[in-house]
Design an enzyme around this catalytic site. Structure first.
Site, PDB file in Angstrom:
ATOM      1  N   SER A 147      -2.052  -4.263  -0.268  1.00 30.79           N
ATOM      2  CA  SER A 147      -0.837  -3.822   0.379  1.00 30.79           C
ATOM      3  C   SER A 147      -0.755  -2.428   0.234  1.00 30.79           C
ATOM      4  O   SER A 147      -1.544  -1.626  -0.590  1.00 30.79           O
ATOM      5  CB  SER A 147       0.404  -4.201  -0.497  1.00 30.79           C
ATOM      6  OG  SER A 147       1.370  -3.658  -0.203  1.00 30.79           O
ATOM      7  N   TYR A 160       4.740  -6.600  -8.084  1.00 26.27           N
ATOM      8  CA  TYR A 160       4.112  -6.891  -7.016  1.00 26.27           C
ATOM      9  C   TYR A 160       3.049  -5.863  -6.714  1.00 26.27           C
ATOM     10  O   TYR A 160       1.643  -5.794  -6.678  1.00 26.27           O
ATOM     11  CB  TYR A 160       4.718  -6.989  -5.706  1.00 26.27           C
ATOM     12  CG  TYR A 160       4.001  -7.083  -4.615  1.00 26.27           C
ATOM     13  CD1 TYR A 160       3.412  -8.604  -4.177  1.00 26.27           C
ATOM     14  CD2 TYR A 160       3.865  -6.153  -3.500  1.00 26.27           C
ATOM     15  CE1 TYR A 160       2.810  -8.516  -2.807  1.00 26.27           C
ATOM     16  CE2 TYR A 160       3.219  -6.559  -2.397  1.00 26.27           C
ATOM     17  CZ  TYR A 160       2.828  -7.612  -2.092  1.00 26.27           C
ATOM     18  OH  TYR A 160       2.055  -7.943  -0.582  1.00 26.27           O
TER      19      TYR A 160
END
Length: 254
Positions: A147, A160
């Site tokens: 990401s 995350y």
């Protein structure tokens, strides 16, 4: 792009979103694709149907991830389904796409949320690779979906971000370890992509415009934007690229 005929691929979390697009693209390029899902068998069947309708080859595997023994169980199911399909045993392409996220800053994240985030986003890929390598043929491909948050501070998803940062490091370390076998290991790092995950952020024209403004192309990313790069990394054309984190944010971090 390289011809993937005769190759077998496993794409985790491919019932929807980016994973679905990657599974569809790899199948279109000739690979036999194992479409993995955690619990949404309806969506997985839809992915399977779209692949077969386009002339591709695929089968589904349902398996939860993140718990003890989950990776071993997934690959046991993979072996069984592969044999039932009549294909040669083995694996050529592993795409670690399955993920989960909990919103929350440092003071808000619970231990349960943190543990779950780590289990799905880094523990599962780690052991899937471990078991996958026992089946992977030399010259194989490992593609980890990370990401943009590992290079851009995003405090609202700190757990995350930490987990995906670990995935980036796993890519780098494995690439050096597996070079002797001709196996490449690379990371794709998407930014905002229009999927079920971001549906709430694109509900109005104003919200869509705000997300689009992150990219130099002034649009929200599409799953196919990521899948096309994954297809390149899965092909022989990418044979001289390994250990890399490839930004696929549409220039969002420039």
């Amino acid at each position: 792009m390289g011809d993937l005929n005769g190759k077998t691929a496993l794409v985790t979390g491919s019932s929807r979103g980016i994973g679905r697009a990657i599974a569809q693209r790899l199948a279109r390029d000739g690979a036999l694709v194992a479409v993995h899902y955690g619990s949404n068998d309806t969506a997985a069947k839809e992915t399977l149907e779209t692949i077969r309708a386009a002339g591709g080859q695929a089968f589904t595997i349902g398996a939860e991830l993140g718990g003890s023994g989950d990776a071993e169980a997934l690959f046991a199911a993979f072996d069984t389904e592969l044999a039932a399909y009549g294909a040669e045993p083995g694996l050529d392409i592993l795409v670690n796409n399955a993920a989960t996220r909990f919103r929350g800053r440092m003071a808000e994240v619970t231990e349960e949320e943190f543990d779950r985030t780590i289990a799905i986003n880094i523990k599962a890929p780690f052991f899937l690779i471990q078991h996958g390598l026992r089946r992977m043929r030399d010259g194989g491909r490992i593609i980890n979906i990370s990401s943009a948050v590992t290079r851009t501070a995003y405090p609202r998803q700190i757990a995350y971000s930490v987990a995906k940062g670990g995935l980036d490091t796993l890519t780098l370390t494995l690439a050096k370890d597996l070079g002797e076998r001709g196996i490449t290991v690379n990371t794709l790092a998407p930014g905002w992509v229009e999927t079920h995950v971001t549906a709430a952020r694109t509900a109005t024209p104003e919200e869509r415009a705000a997300l689009a403004a992150y990219s130099v192309f002034n649009r929200v990313g599409q799953p196919a934007d990521i899948a096309d790069v994954a297809a390149f990394l899965a092909s022989d054309d990418s044979r001289w690229i390994t250990g890399q984190r490839i930004d696929v944010t549409g220039g969002s971090t420039l």
